[in-house]
Each structure stands twice: as structure tokens, then as C-alpha cells.
Motif scaffolding. Structure first.
Motif, PDB file in Angstrom:
ATOM      1  N   PHE A  38      -5.387  -1.338  -6.887  1.00  0.00           N
ATOM      2  CA  PHE A  38      -4.938  -0.356  -7.897  1.00  0.00           C
ATOM      3  C   PHE A  38      -3.322  -0.339  -7.927  1.00  0.00           C
ATOM      4  CE2 PHE A  38      -8.995   0.646  -5.869  1.00  0.00           C
ATOM      5  CZ  PHE A  38      -9.541   0.721  -6.846  1.00  0.00           C
ATOM      6  N   GLU A  39      -2.816  -0.599  -7.029  1.00  0.00           N
ATOM      7  CA  GLU A  39      -1.276  -0.776  -7.022  1.00  0.00           C
ATOM      8  C   GLU A  39      -0.803  -1.928  -8.113  1.00  0.00           C
ATOM      9  OE1 GLU A  39       0.312  -0.987  -3.292  1.00  0.00           O
ATOM     10  OE2 GLU A  39      -1.107  -0.045  -2.428  1.00  0.00           O
ATOM     11  N   ALA A  42      -2.112  -0.488 -11.787  1.00  0.00           N
ATOM     12  CA  ALA A  42      -1.182   0.437 -12.296  1.00  0.00           C
ATOM     13  C   ALA A  42       0.048  -0.106 -13.127  1.00  0.00           C
ATOM     14  CB  ALA A  42      -0.393   1.264 -11.164  1.00  0.00           C
ATOM     15  N   HIS A  45      -1.876  -1.020 -16.611  1.00  0.00           N
ATOM     16  CA  HIS A  45      -2.794   0.113 -17.404  1.00  0.00           C
ATOM     17  C   HIS A  45      -2.117   1.464 -17.387  1.00  0.00           C
ATOM     18  CE1 HIS A  45      -5.922  -2.970 -18.025  1.00  0.00           C
ATOM     19  NE2 HIS A  45      -5.936  -3.017 -16.585  1.00  0.00           N
ATOM     20  N   SER A  46      -1.104   1.666 -16.358  1.00  0.00           N
ATOM     21  CA  SER A  46      -0.529   3.029 -16.117  1.00  0.00           C
ATOM     22  C   SER A  46       0.927   2.918 -15.943  1.00  0.00           C
ATOM     23  CB  SER A  46      -1.361   4.131 -15.370  1.00  0.00           C
ATOM     24  OG  SER A  46      -1.508   3.600 -14.252  1.00  0.00           O
ATOM     25  N   THR A 150       2.435   3.191 -19.199  1.00  0.00           N
ATOM     26  CA  THR A 150       2.765   4.574 -19.591  1.00  0.00           C
ATOM     27  C   THR A 150       4.140   5.098 -18.977  1.00  0.00           C
ATOM     28  OG1 THR A 150       1.731   5.262 -17.424  1.00  0.00           O
ATOM     29  CG2 THR A 150       0.526   5.272 -19.419  1.00  0.00           C
ATOM     30  N   LYS A 215       2.385  12.565 -12.939  1.00  0.00           N
ATOM     31  CA  LYS A 215       0.951  12.966 -12.392  1.00  0.00           C
ATOM     32  C   LYS A 215      -0.187  12.818 -13.634  1.00  0.00           C
ATOM     33  CE  LYS A 215       1.917  15.522  -8.428  1.00  0.00           C
ATOM     34  NZ  LYS A 215       2.437  16.826  -8.052  1.00  0.00           N
ATOM     35  N   ASN A 216       0.169  13.085 -14.918  1.00  0.00           N
ATOM     36  CA  ASN A 216      -0.643  12.934 -16.035  1.00  0.00           C
ATOM     37  C   ASN A 216      -1.012  11.349 -16.465  1.00  0.00           C
ATOM     38  OD1 ASN A 216      -1.662  15.577 -15.577  1.00  0.00           O
ATOM     39  ND2 ASN A 216       0.024  16.314 -16.994  1.00  0.00           N
ATOM     40  N   ASN A 218      -1.345   8.611 -14.405  1.00  0.00           N
ATOM     41  CA  ASN A 218      -1.678   7.801 -13.354  1.00  0.00           C
ATOM     42  C   ASN A 218      -0.770   7.138 -12.829  1.00  0.00           C
ATOM     43  OD1 ASN A 218      -3.728   6.907 -11.490  1.00  0.00           O
ATOM     44  ND2 ASN A 218      -4.277   5.131 -12.966  1.00  0.00           N
ATOM     45  N   ARG A 220       1.265   5.426  -9.709  1.00  0.00           N
ATOM     46  CA  ARG A 220       0.996   5.238  -8.380  1.00  0.00           C
ATOM     47  C   ARG A 220       2.051   4.440  -7.750  1.00  0.00           C
ATOM     48  NH1 ARG A 220      -4.738   4.582  -7.760  1.00  0.00           N
ATOM     49  NH2 ARG A 220      -4.356   4.080  -5.554  1.00  0.00           N
TER      50      ARG A 220
END
Lengths: 404, 530
Positions: A38-39, A42, A45-46, A150, A215-216, A218, A220
């Protein structure tokens, strides 16, 4: 013992995995969780937040700063515009690369340089009688990289900078709530992303502001392991992994020129003398011996090898850094090069590697053989040679003009 | 008359024991004779005060050749080295000093306090020295070729050595020339600017030598010591478990396991020579023991002038051996302490003290120490290399107590009062050392339970090191390779047939390498001398 970066109070809170590495004498989180996919995701994707404080950082000032850096670096730094940044490398007089890094111009006579290795001593050798001051600010300036689609939206929430108009490899000053910092649209992931530079005292203010704004979106924490996957996908070579600084190499075979590293585009040959110019001119004229390429490793071949053992195919978890032999297209015993790092690319769903191979086999599309180890047996699979850059999303360079 | 041996080895130092082990391993009958009650020569551990074991003379190990460990199975026989991590240099006036660690980034930060440039150049220097040491090892692990000979074997050996040099390339060849000719301080000036950093680095060039850090030729000795850092690991300087005698004990155990016989408390008065050939040894008590060959592990001076005797030597050889430079320049002071001697209370923990501690605040300090020695005085403020091995190996002292070993330079053998008066000066010398240490460890006096002062005179009288030279002869260029100990007899041979040498007075020299013992034994076996 490594020391802690100014962000350590926060990064250590996040580091549930207690997995730290020594990066330039600092503690750097390798991964924040046992499962670190997930790192990486991120970044794509975020937004992933990386503590990049351990980079070596220098402030170069003085009337001759432009001249000085242009002599030292293969790129003509004097052409750099105010607030512009550039990626570059520097060589010894044999044209062998010493290090690579980023140069940013913060003033008419003020530059900011990042490097992978301690470089004060090397830079100082070229000051001579020039009006130049080099200040090592590695231990007084800290930095965060916020990388991913993001990242722009997050930063817009926590500072006043005009990020919609900030172009790729440009910098700007920014103000947050009670602190000032600098933003460069740079990074090591090949994605939309920024690097934030701030004095140590305000480290936690910056961290908290970015974290809260993210925070909104995602946000990480991302460790070095995730960064490694992203930088291989982006085809960014790494000092000490894909090449070795000529200052540390014991024998010429361990050294590389910018052309051999695929950094020929950073060399401005025809100008006033600079370190390595003569050798690089000769190489440009006579051709290079080696090339750095990307390898797209044939997946069905690998599947078949595993299938013979009744196993599904598998790859290493995350990026790897061993040296792996690359063989001739027809003769699988004739070595023509070696891969230096590679990874399963989660976004491309490809097994990829960065490799140094003889120039004759470097043409994109060439099919070579790549060594794999399947159930304790050395085998080869086919691999297609390509550019090192596997992944290059449009958002990396895009700007959002007049959105507001 | 008792049994006739294939070989008798005079002197149970580590080289003698290694020599015996190799010969015994080859099936020869071997007898080692040691004058003292303990084995090891200068590589010896002794419980001088109850509960406190000192490495009385030599105190750290690193140059020991790894292939000897493998070939003699020394690890099985107790050879065990505990690596040292740090190298600390305390500084006066409450400074926290300079500590160099195995952790390169940590060392860089420490050095940067004194010079940012030096902190980064430090790695480049190590790189060059790696190349140089690689070359030196090629030279160390073979007998020195005879440059005067046209024997094809010798020429081949010379050629091999030449090839090693050729492969260096022009840049490193130049560096090599500098290493062989420059002073250690000048050589370091090529890289570094900090006098503080250069202090402890430069002294590696003068250990065991009656020269200063600014005397030409000392750069080579620097390299000699640098090789230790490179044998596989950066921090391969280490302590032998149980003290340096542990190395000798392992060698002795190996020798015995191959069938060698070892006797202590046996004083050899001379080699028995008949018609220019050695036929055995004569003991101080008048007994004689016969052997096919004799190997002297004593220094060149004792071997030639005492074991052989001037009557059996040509005047040329006699005068040459008398010119062989020994010139002891150092002493040892060993302390039994009631607690930890803290060399820097401003530093956390004691890790910084678990390697060596060098009292040499800068280059001038050690040159000044040499100035006094030049005119026959021991240095009032000497260079001291300190280790507190009990911090690492608790078996050396009672719980909570410590042993502190201090190598002290300069302490010239030829003191102006006359060498034989050293015993009278021993206490004053010990005080100079203790007072120097007091500048860094203010409570040292209250910690001292016992103090053993080993002057150069003691090194001669107790360990048989003529003039107290710890290397059995200085490691200066004119006394190395095919000139060690003297030209014409550099291949472990002597003018007397069947009399061989094996100590550190032979090629490649001292530092607990074991090479003298090994190469000598291999030469003996190669030549089928027995």
C-alpha cells in the motif's frame, strides 16, 4: 549508529514494522508495515509521504556560483532560470560519473544542490579563486517527498503556493500556518509529486500540516522499499546500486559515464570547459561501450519454467538489487551484461529490471536472455530491451491552468 | 646423548611455534626450546597480579595471516579474536575528542567536527590504501626474491613481484613510490588538513621505530599497520581472547597436535657448529641436543652474535649484522585498575573505549615527544596507545575491575643515563605515563591497584628483544624484503649451513603476522633441508 531526522517523532509513531535502514547515516523507514504494497500504491493512486532528509544538501552562493556549478556539472547550470530545477550528474576528468542529483536556482547567485553522497570535499576542490561559498546544509534543512496523484490537492490545502501553475522541475516558496518552506515539483517516483524543504526547527509543523491536509486524500507514509519499486518503474538510476561513484570504485570496470547510464541528455558538451568534457566529447564521437536499458522479462517463459516443477510463477517481494547476468540473444552462455535492480511492477503487471548491457544489444526491441533461479536451478528466460523508463504518466508534467 | 631431532627451534614465540607446527605437520620430529616458563615470547598473557591477566608486551592482533589459521587449524586449537570497533582519541580541555567507528557515517560526523573535507576524504584514503595493501600482501606471503641472483627461480619470483606492481597502473604506482619514500605526516598531508585527525593516523608510521612522524620512510610502516584494517573486514584489529598469549597457545597446541615437543625453562647458550654446519644446540647447563637443522626464532642480533658467535662469522657479516638497526623506542605500562578509567565522561556509555585509545592530540605532539627521545630522554608526554581489553573480554580481570595496557613511545633504549640504568628510571617512566593519562582521566591515581612498567631494558632482558625492539629490528626500507635482516641471508638462511631463522627479524617483519615462522618452515621443506 545512524541519527534521527527531525521528523523522527512522527515517522517512528507510524513505523509499526520497526523496520529502519541506514541511509546516509540517518534512520530511514524501510517500510512502515509488514505488508508494504500500500505504501507503493499510494504513489500511484493517492499520495505517499517519504522522509528524504538524508539526501546530502548544499547551498552554493556567490557571484561566481553559476560559473562554478557549470564547471563542475555536465549540464550548463548557468542556463537555469530563477526558481527552476534540473536533474544532472557530475564527473571526474575521465568523464566517469561521481554522483547525480538535483540543482535548484533560488536566486541570481544562490543555488541548492542535492546529492546521494557527501560532496562537500569534491565541490570544494573547484572553488579555487572563485567567489563561491559552499555550505553543507544536510543537517540543518530537512525534507519530505509527497508523491502521487493527490499530492497537489493536499498541498493546496496546507499552503499558499500557486501549485496549479507550478511546472515540472520548478520551485516556489510557500507559507503554511506559522511556517515557511520551499516546494520543488521533483521526486524519485516518476509521478506527480513534490519535495518540501524546510529548516529543522519547523519540521514537525510541516509534517503535521501535510498529514492533516492529506487525511481525506488517502495519504500514507511510504518507506524506502516502496520508493525503490517506483523509481525502477520510472527508470531512475541509483548511485551505489545501478552505478558506482568513481570516487569509490576500486577499478575502472566499476565506473560509468553519463552516456552509459542513459544520462547523455544531461550533458551539454559544447560550451566552456567543464569536468570530464574532453573524455565525454571523445565518447560521443567514438561511441560508448555500455548502455543502461530497461528489460521487460518474459512472463510466459517464467510461467513455463515454474510449471515444470508444478508451481505457479513467483517473483521476489518488492524490488531487488542483486547483480543478475544478462546473456546473448542466441547464446545463453555468452554474457553481454548484467541487471542491477528490478521489481515486479504492480502498475504495469510486468517483471522489469534495469540493466547495463553492451551497446550492440541496447537497441529497443532486442531480445536477450535473462537469468532466473527456479527451484534452485539457474535457467534463462527471454527479455525485451527497452528504454529504462517503463512508466511515465501524463500527470507527472501536467499543469492545471486557470482552474480557479 | 638423547634423541636426535630433525629440527630444534630456539625460542617459543609465536613464529617459532608456527614454524614447529608446519615442520611437525610435514612429519618431522621437532623440539621447541623456550627459555622462559611461559610460551609466546612477546605474544604472551601472564597473570602478573592475582586475578589480572596482562598482555604484557604485544596487545592487539590483526596482521596474522588467515591462511596460517586455516592450514594449522588454529581456530580448533583456541585461536579466537574479538574485533575492536572504535578508535578513540581523547583531547585536552574538555573536548569530547575524536572517535572513529566501523560505521562510516558515524566516523564522518565525528571527523567533520575538525574538518568537513577530511571527513569525506577519509573514505577515498581507505580506498587507495586498500589497493596498496593488496600489493603489500602479495609481497608478504612469499619469501623475498634475491635481486642479486640470476637463478631462474629467483628471476621468476622477481618477475611475479614486478607484475604485481605493473598491474597497479601509473596512478597507484606513483602512490606506491610516495609510500616507500615519504614521511607518514607528509603522506597524510596529501589528503588531510586536520592536525587532530592526522595525529593518530600518523603514529601508525612510527610504531616500533626510532623515527618521528616527519622522518622519511615512515609512510611504509603506516601501510604495514593499515593492512590489518583490510583483512576481510574494516575493523579486523582485535583482541585475542584471554590476551595475546592466546595466539601463541593456539600455535603451541597446533604444533603439539602434529607431534612437536615443546619444553620451557630451557636456556640455550649457543648453536653447536661443526665445520660450518649446525648440528644441534648447547644448553646453559652444558647439555647438548642434536638435530639435523636448527631454527633460531631469536632476533638477528642474538642469532648471529650469541647463537653463532663472531668466531664463526666473516668480518663482513659481523659488521653488517652489528649495523642492523634495532633501536628500541617504546615501552609498556600495564595497569590493574579497581574500576573503569573513563577517558571522556561527556560521551555516553563505554563503547568508545572498547577499541584503542590514542593519546596523540595532534601531529606536533608526537614530533615533540620524538625530539626528547632523539637526545636520550623518554618523552615526558609520550604517544600512548591504550587498550582496556577487560571491557571486551571480562575473563582478564576480577568482576568490575579492569586491566589497562599502555604502549608508550618514545622510550629510547639508549637512554642518556645508560641503558642499564633503565630499572632505576622505571618508576619515573611509569609516572610520566600515569600523569599523561591523568590529563584525561583525572581519577586515575585512585583507580590504580598495581602498575607493571616494562621498559625497553626489560623487553631485552625478559623477552630477549635486543635493545627492546618490538619488531626484532626496525621496519625501515633498508631492512625490509631482500635486505631483512641482511642482504644475502634474507631467505631464512644464515652463513651457517643447517641454521635457519624464523622470527620477525626476517621477511616480512613484525606485528604478529606469523609469516616469518610459516615462510621459513616452507622454505626448509621446499629445499628438503630435512
Amino acid at each position: 549508529m545512524p541519527i534521527q531526522t527531525p521528523f523522527h517523532p512522527r515517522t517512528s509513531e507510524h513505523n509499526k514494522n520497526l523496520s529502519w535502514k541506514d541511509w546516509g547515516g540517518y534512520f530511514a523507514a524501510n517500510s512502515y508495515d509488514v505488508v508494504n504494497d500500500f505504501e507503493y500504491y499510494a504513489f500511484r493512486h493517492s499520495a505517499g509521504l517519504v522522509d528524504i532528509t538524508p539526501l546530502f544538501k548544499y547551498k552554493v552562493t556567490g557571484k561566481d556560483a553559476s560559473l562554478f556549478l557549470s564547471r563542475l556539472i555536465v549540464k550548463d547550470i548557468s542556463k537555469l532560470k530563477l526558481n527552476q530545477a534540473t536533474y544532472c550528474c557530475w564527473c571526474d576528468d575521465r568523464g566517469m560519473v561521481i554522483d547525480d542529483g538535483t540543482v535548484m536556482r533560488f536566486g541570481e547567485h544562490e543555488y541548492f544542490v542535492t546529492a546521494a553522497d557527501p560532496s562537500y570535499s569534491w565541490f570544494s576542490r573547484f572553488v579555487k579563486k572563485l567567489d563561491v561559498q559552499i555550505e553543507d546544509i544536510t543537517d540543518s534543512i530537512c525534507a519530505l517527498a509527497l508523491q502521487g496523484p493527490t499530492s497537489r490537492e493536499i498541498l493546496k490545502l496546507m499552503c499558499d503556493a500557486d501549485l496549479d501553475n507550478l511546472k515540472f522541475f520548478w520551485t516556489t516558496r510557500a507559507k503554511g500556518d506559522g511556517f515557511e518552506f520551499k516546494i520543488s515539483r521533483t521526486g524519485y517516483t516518476g509521478d506527480l509529486g513534490y519535495e518540501l524543504w524546510i529548516k529543522n526547527e519547523d519540521a514537525l509543523k510541516l509534517f503535521d500540516a501535510v498529514w492533516n491536509a492529506g487525511k481525506n486524500f488517502n495519504i500514507r507514509m511510504s518507506g524506502i522499499a516502496a520508493l525503490d519499486i517506483a523509481r525502477i518503474e520510472a527508470g531512475l538510476v541509483m548511485n551505489g546500486v545501478d552505478y558506482h561513484s568513481s570516487l569509490h570504485a576500486l577499478i575502472p570496470e566499476q565506473m560509468s559515464t553519463p552516456y552509459e547510464l542513459g544520462l547523455g541528455w544531461t550533458v551539454n558538451l559544447d560550451r566552456e570547459p567543464f569536468m570530464g568534457q574532453r573524455a565525454l566529447r571523445a565518447e560521443k564521437k567514438n561511441g560508448s561501450r555500455w548502455a543502461t536499458v530497461g528489460l521487460d522479462i518474459n512472463w510466459p517463459d517464467l510461467e513455463e519454467l515454474y510449471n515444470k516443477h508444478g508451481l505457479p510463477p513467483r517473483t521476489a517481494a518488492g524490488a531487488w538489487r542483486q547483480s543478475i547476468p544478462v546473456y546473448h540473444p542466441q547464446h545463453t552462455t555468452k554474457q553481454i551484461g548484467y541487471a542491477t535492480s528490478g521489481t515486479w511492477s504492480p502498475i504495469l503487471k510486468k517483471n522489469i529490471a534495469l540493466a547495463t548491457i553492451e551497446i550492440a544489444y541496447a537497441e529497443p526491441g532486442t531480445e536477450v536472455n535473462f537469468e532466473v533461479m527456479v527451484m534452485h536451478h539457474r535457467k534463462t528466460v527471454r527479455a525485451i530491451v527497452g528504454k529504462p523508463q517503463f512508466y511515465n504518466p501524463e500527470r507527472k508534467r501536467s499543469i492545471l491552468k486557470n482552474k480557479r | 646423548m638423547s634423541k636426535k631431532y630433525d629440527a630444534i627451534i630456539i625460542g617459543g614465540g609465536h613464529n617459532g611455534l608456527i614454524n614447529a607446527a608446519y615442520l611437525a605437520k610435514a612429519g618431522k620430529s621437532v623440539l621447541v626450546l623456550e627459555k622462559r616458563h611461559v610460551l609466546g615470547g612477546a605474544a604472551v598473557s601472564e597473570e602478573i597480579y592475582p586475578g589480572f591477566t596482562f598482555s604484557v608486551a604485544s596487545y592487539v592482533v590483526s596482521l596474522f595471516r588467515p591462511h596460517i589459521i586455516r592450514e594449522l587449524n588454529l581456530a580448533e586449537h583456541g585461536y579466537s579474536i574479538i574485533p575492536m570497533d572504535a578508535s578513540f582519541q581523547p583531547l585536552p580541555d574538555g573536548d569530547i575528542g575524536l572517535c572513529r567507528w566501523g560505521d562510516a557515517s558515524r566516523s564522518r560526523r565525528e571527523i567533520a567536527r575538525f574538518s568537513k573535507k577530511d571527513s569525506e576524504v577519509y573514505g577515498e584514503f581507505s580506498k587507495i590504501m586498500t589497493h596498496m595493501a593488496k600489493l603489500a600482501k602479495q609481497v608478504i606471503d612469499h619469501p623475498a626474491p634475491d635481486v642479486a641472483s640470476i637463478n631462474p627461480k629467483e628471476l621468476a619470483a622477481l618477475l611475479r613481484m614486478g607484475k604485481v606492481f605493473k598491474n597497479l597502473g601509473p596512478e597507484l604506482l606513483q602512490m606506491n613510490t610516495k609510500l616507500l619514500t615519504m614521511s607518514s605526516a607528509d603522506f597524510l598531508d596529501l589528503w588531510f588538513e586536520s592536525e587532530v585527525l592526522k595525529g593518530p593516523m600518523s603514529v601508525s608510521g612510527i610504531i616500533g621505530t626510532f623515527l618521528g612522524v616527519r622522518s622519511p620512510g615512515t609512510a611504509y610502516v603506516l601501510l604495514h599497520h593499515y593492512m590489518g584494517e583490510l583483512d576481510g573486514a574494516f575493523r579486523s584489529w582485535g583482541f585475542s581472547k584471554g590476551g595475546t598469549g592466546g595466539v601463541s597457545m593456539a600455535c603451541a597446541n597446533a604444533a603439539r597436535s602434529f607431534g612437536a615437543e615443546i619444553r620451557t625453562n630451557v636456556d640455550v647458550s649457543c648453536v653447536k657448529i661443526k665445520n660450518g654446519k649446525a648440528t644441534g644446540v648447547v644448553l646453559a647447563n652444558g647439555d647438548e641436543i642434536e638435530s639435523k637443522i636448527v631454527v633460531s626464532n631469536l632476533d638477528p642480533n642474538r642469532t648471529y652474535l650469541k647463537m653463532i658467535g663472531e668466531n664463526n662469522l666473516s668480518p663482513e657479516v659481523t659488521s653488517e649484522i652489528k649495523r642492523f638497526k634495532l633501536r628500541g623506542s617504546s615501552g609498556k605500562v600495564n595497569f590493574a585498575l579497581s574500576g573503569v578509567p573513563n577517558f571522556c565522561r561527556k560521551r555516553e556509555g563505554l563503547e568508545f573505549m572498547k577499541g584503542d585509545i590514542a593519546i596523540v592530540p595532534n601531529v606536533d605532539y608526537v614530533e615533540k615527544a620524538y625530539d626528547q627521545a632523539k637526545y636520550g630522554e623518554f618523552s615526558e608526554r609520550p604517544y600512548i596507545n591504550i587498550v582496556v581489553p577487560s571491557l571486551t573480554d571480562p575473563t582478564l580481570a576480577p568482576p568490575g575491575k579492569h586491566v589497562m595496557s599502555c604502549f608508550v613511545q618514545y622510550a629510547p633504549f639508549n637512554i642518556k643515563e645508560g641503558a642499564e640504568n633503565w630499572p632505576k628510571l622505571a618508576d619515573k617512566f611509569g609516572d610520566a605515563v600515569q600523569n599523561t593519562i591523568k590529563e584525561y582521566v583525572p581519577d586515575i591515581d585512585s583507580l590504580v591497584e598495581h602498575r607493571q612498567v616494562v621498559t625497553p631494558w626489560d623487553l631485552q632482558e625478559r623477552f630477549g628483544l635486543t635493545e627492546g625492539n618490538i619488531f626484532q629490528g626496525e621496519l625501515t626500507l633498508e631492512q625490509l624484503l631482500f635486505q631483512r635482516p641482511i642482504s644475502g641471508y634474507a631467505k631464512y638462511k644464515t652463513p651457517i649451513d643447517n641454521l635457519w631463522m624464523s622470527g620477525s627479524g626476517t621477511h616480512p617483519g613484525g606485528g604478529i603476522m606469523g609469516s616469518g615462522g610459516e615462510l621459513s618452515a616452507k622454505s626448509i621443506l621446499n629445499e628438503k633441508a630435512i
